[in-house]
Design an enzyme around this catalytic site. Structure first.
Site, mmCIF file in Angstrom:
data_model
loop_
_atom_site.group_PDB
_atom_site.id
_atom_site.type_symbol
_atom_site.label_atom_id
_atom_site.label_comp_id
_atom_site.label_asym_id
_atom_site.label_seq_id
_atom_site.Cartn_x
_atom_site.Cartn_y
_atom_site.Cartn_z
ATOM 1 N N ASN A 89 0.797 -1.237 0.000
ATOM 2 C CA ASN A 89 0.000 0.000 0.000
ATOM 3 C C ASN A 89 0.826 1.282 0.000
ATOM 4 O O ASN A 89 0.383 2.307 -0.513
ATOM 5 C CB ASN A 89 -0.910 -0.028 1.243
ATOM 6 C CG ASN A 89 -1.570 1.307 1.500
ATOM 7 O OD1 ASN A 89 -2.533 1.671 0.836
ATOM 8 N ND2 ASN A 89 -1.026 2.081 2.445
ATOM 9 N N TYR A 157 4.095 9.703 -11.175
ATOM 10 C CA TYR A 157 3.180 8.843 -10.395
ATOM 11 C C TYR A 157 2.465 7.871 -11.335
ATOM 12 O O TYR A 157 2.364 6.668 -11.052
ATOM 13 C CB TYR A 157 2.181 9.739 -9.657
ATOM 14 C CG TYR A 157 1.155 9.006 -8.822
ATOM 15 C CD1 TYR A 157 1.448 8.597 -7.516
ATOM 16 C CD2 TYR A 157 -0.130 8.738 -9.309
ATOM 17 C CE1 TYR A 157 0.497 7.940 -6.736
ATOM 18 C CE2 TYR A 157 -1.078 8.086 -8.539
ATOM 19 C CZ TYR A 157 -0.760 7.693 -7.256
ATOM 20 O OH TYR A 157 -1.699 7.039 -6.485
ATOM 21 N N LYS A 161 2.524 3.743 -11.237
ATOM 22 C CA LYS A 161 1.333 2.902 -11.045
ATOM 23 C C LYS A 161 1.087 2.008 -12.276
ATOM 24 O O LYS A 161 0.569 0.898 -12.154
ATOM 25 C CB LYS A 161 0.113 3.775 -10.740
ATOM 26 C CG LYS A 161 0.199 4.500 -9.387
ATOM 27 C CD LYS A 161 0.310 3.534 -8.209
ATOM 28 C CE LYS A 161 0.209 4.239 -6.869
ATOM 29 N NZ LYS A 161 0.289 3.317 -5.719
HETATM 30 P P1 NAP Z 1 -1.388 8.569 2.406
HETATM 31 O O1 NAP Z 1 -2.522 8.994 3.275
HETATM 32 O O2 NAP Z 1 -0.452 9.598 1.887
HETATM 33 O O3 NAP Z 1 -0.596 7.376 3.120
HETATM 34 C C1 NAP Z 1 0.531 6.786 2.516
HETATM 35 C C2 NAP Z 1 1.323 6.079 3.573
HETATM 36 O O4 NAP Z 1 2.496 5.517 2.958
HETATM 37 C C3 NAP Z 1 1.817 7.042 4.665
HETATM 38 O O5 NAP Z 1 1.640 6.469 5.933
HETATM 39 C C4 NAP Z 1 3.275 7.215 4.316
HETATM 40 O O6 NAP Z 1 4.121 7.525 5.420
HETATM 41 C C5 NAP Z 1 3.611 5.837 3.784
HETATM 42 N N1 NAP Z 1 4.882 5.841 3.066
HETATM 43 C C6 NAP Z 1 5.382 6.788 2.232
HETATM 44 N N2 NAP Z 1 6.596 6.439 1.807
HETATM 45 C C7 NAP Z 1 6.891 5.244 2.372
HETATM 46 C C8 NAP Z 1 8.001 4.377 2.319
HETATM 47 N N3 NAP Z 1 9.101 4.657 1.603
HETATM 48 N N4 NAP Z 1 7.959 3.222 3.043
HETATM 49 C C9 NAP Z 1 6.884 2.928 3.783
HETATM 50 N N5 NAP Z 1 5.800 3.703 3.881
HETATM 51 C C10 NAP Z 1 5.790 4.857 3.176
HETATM 52 O O7 NAP Z 1 -1.958 7.877 1.082
HETATM 53 P P2 NAP Z 1 -3.281 7.027 0.833
HETATM 54 O O8 NAP Z 1 -4.253 7.913 0.161
HETATM 55 O O9 NAP Z 1 -3.669 6.275 2.038
HETATM 56 O O10 NAP Z 1 -2.705 6.043 -0.301
HETATM 57 C C11 NAP Z 1 -2.386 4.689 -0.060
HETATM 58 C C12 NAP Z 1 -2.120 4.020 -1.404
HETATM 59 O O11 NAP Z 1 -3.266 4.184 -2.256
HETATM 60 C C13 NAP Z 1 -0.940 4.632 -2.172
HETATM 61 O O12 NAP Z 1 -0.232 3.608 -2.841
HETATM 62 C C14 NAP Z 1 -1.620 5.533 -3.185
HETATM 63 O O13 NAP Z 1 -0.823 5.770 -4.325
HETATM 64 C C15 NAP Z 1 -2.859 4.736 -3.497
HETATM 65 N N6 NAP Z 1 -3.945 5.546 -4.066
HETATM 66 C C16 NAP Z 1 -4.545 6.513 -3.327
HETATM 67 C C17 NAP Z 1 -5.563 7.270 -3.901
HETATM 68 C C18 NAP Z 1 -6.286 8.361 -3.150
HETATM 69 O O14 NAP Z 1 -7.126 9.033 -3.785
HETATM 70 N N7 NAP Z 1 -6.042 8.562 -1.862
HETATM 71 C C19 NAP Z 1 -5.963 7.006 -5.224
HETATM 72 C C20 NAP Z 1 -5.302 6.005 -5.940
HETATM 73 C C21 NAP Z 1 -4.309 5.265 -5.359
HETATM 74 P P3 NAP Z 1 4.156 9.011 6.005
HETATM 75 O O15 NAP Z 1 2.920 9.154 6.837
HETATM 76 O O16 NAP Z 1 5.417 9.056 6.796
HETATM 77 O O17 NAP Z 1 4.168 9.930 4.828
#
Ligand code: NAP
Length: 251
Positions: A89, A157, A161
Site C-alpha cells: 500500500n 506517479y 502505477k
Molecule cells: P497517504 O494517506 O499519503 O498514506 C501513505 C502512507 O504511505 C503514509 O503512511 C506514508 O508515510 C507511507 N509511506 C510513504 N513512503 C513510504 C516508504 N518509503 N515506506 C513505507 N511507507 C511509506 O496515502 P493514501 O491515500 O492512504 O494512499 C495509499 C495508497 O493508495 C498509495 O499507494 C496511493 O498511491 C494509493 N492511491 C490513493 C488514492 C487516493 O485518492 N487517496 C488514489 C489512488 C491510489 P508518512 O505518513 O510518513 O508519509
C-alpha cells in the site's frame, strides 16, 4: 471469520488507506503487521487491532530499503510463524508539470511506488511459497495508463502505477501456480491526505461532477475489497486489476 489464523503485512499503514485496510483485515480475524516508514502512529493502530482481539506488530519499514523489507518479513515470521497476506500500500504522490520534473522526483516516486512493491512481494513470496498459499494485493490507481486515465502534473506517479499493473500481471503468472494470488486494486479519488490538495485548491466540486456516485471514495471502500481479495472467497481471481472509483472511468 474470513481471515482466521492468517497473518498479514500492510505497508504504509500508519494512516490513510493502509491503516483502514489493516483494521479491516484484523476485524476478519487476521493478525496484522502494521509497517510504515516511521514507526510513529503504527503502535496506535496496533492498539486498535488488539482491541479487536487480534495480535498486531508495529514495525518501521521503508519499502525502498531491501534490508528493512527483509527484516520486516523475518520479524513477521519470527512473531507469527508465517506470512499469508501482503498489502503493498505504501505510496507517495507529488504534483509538477512534466517539463519541471527532476531526476530526483522520478527516482523517489518510482522507488517507493514500484520498487517498494517489488521488494516486498519478493520477500514475502519466498515465505508464502513454503505454505503454498498467499495473497499479494498491490495498490495501483486509476491513474496508471492502460485501463485507467492520465491526469496532468503526475507523469512520474502515473508511470509508477502503470508499472505496478504490469508487475501484478507478471507476478500472477509466475506465482499463482505456487498458490499465491496476485491482484491490483485501482482506486479512484479516496478521501485521505493524498487528495487534500484537491480540496485545498477548490477543485473538489468539479471533480465530484465527474464521479457518478457523487462522492469521494472512503478508505473503507478499498478495505472491503482488500478483505475479499485476501480471503478464500477470491480463490479464482489472480492477475486482475479491479477498479474502485464510484463509476469515474465511465465518464
Ligand atoms: P497517504 O494517506 O499519503 O498514506 C501513505 C502512507 O504511505 C503514509 O503512511 C506514508 O508515510 C507511507 N509511506 C510513504 N513512503 C513510504 C516508504 N518509503 N515506506 C513505507 N511507507 C511509506 O496515502 P493514501 O491515500 O492512504 O494512499 C495509499 C495508497 O493508495 C498509495 O499507494 C496511493 O498511491 C494509493 N492511491 C490513493 C488514492 C487516493 O485518492 N487517496 C488514489 C489512488 C491510489 P508518512 O505518513 O510518513 O508519509
Amino acid at each position: 471469520m474470513k481471515l482466521d489464523n492468517k497473518t498479514a503485512i500492510v505497508t504504509g499503514a500508519r494512516r490513510g488507506i493502509g491503516r483502514t485496510i489493516a483494521l479491516a483485515l484484523a476485524k476478519e480475524g487476521a493478525n496484522v503487521v502494521v509497517s510504515d516508514i516511521s514507526q510513529e502512529d503504527c503502535q496506535k493502530v496496533v492498539t486498535e487491532i488488539e482491541g479487536l482481539g487480534r495480535k498486531g506488530l508495529a514495525l518501521k519499514c521503508d519499502v525502498t530499503s531491501r534490508a528493512e523489507v527483509e527484516d520486516m518479513v523475518r520479524r513477521t515470521v519470527a512473531e507469527f510463524g508465517k506470512v499469508d497476506i501482503l498489502v503493498n500500500n505504501a505510496g507517495i504522490i507529488s504534483f509538477k508539470p512534466f517539463l519541471e520534473l527532476t531526476d530526483e522526483d522520478w527516482d523517489n516516486t518510482l522507488n517507493v511506488n514500484l520498487k517498494g512493491q517489488f521488494l516486498c512481494a519478493r520477500a514475502v513470496a519466498k515465505e508464502m511459497a513454503k505454505n503454498k498459499w498467499g495473497r499479494i494485493i498491490n495498490i495501483a490507481s486509476i491513474s496508471s495508463g492502460g485501463c485507467g486515465i492520465a491526469f496532468p502534473l503526475i507523469a512520474h506517479y502515473t508511470a509508477s502505477k502503470g508499472g505496478v499493473m504490469a508487475l501484478t500481471e507478471a507476478l500472477a503468472l509466475e506465482l499463482t501456480p505456487q498458490g499465491i494470488n496476485v491482484n491490483a486494486i485501482c482506486p479512484g479519488a479516496i478521501d485521505t491526505d493524498m487528495v487534500k490538495v484537491l480540496k485545498e485548491s477548490g477543485q473538489l466540486e468539479q471533480l465530484l461532477l465527474r464521479i457518478p456516485k457523487g462522492r469521494l471514495g472512503q478508505p473503507e471502500d478499498i478495505a472491503n475489497l482488500a478483505v475479499f481479495l485476501a480471503s478464500d472467497e477470491s480463490d479464482y481471481i489472480s492477475g486482475a486489476a479491479i477498479v474502485i472509483d464510484g463509476g469515474w472511468l465511465t465518464t
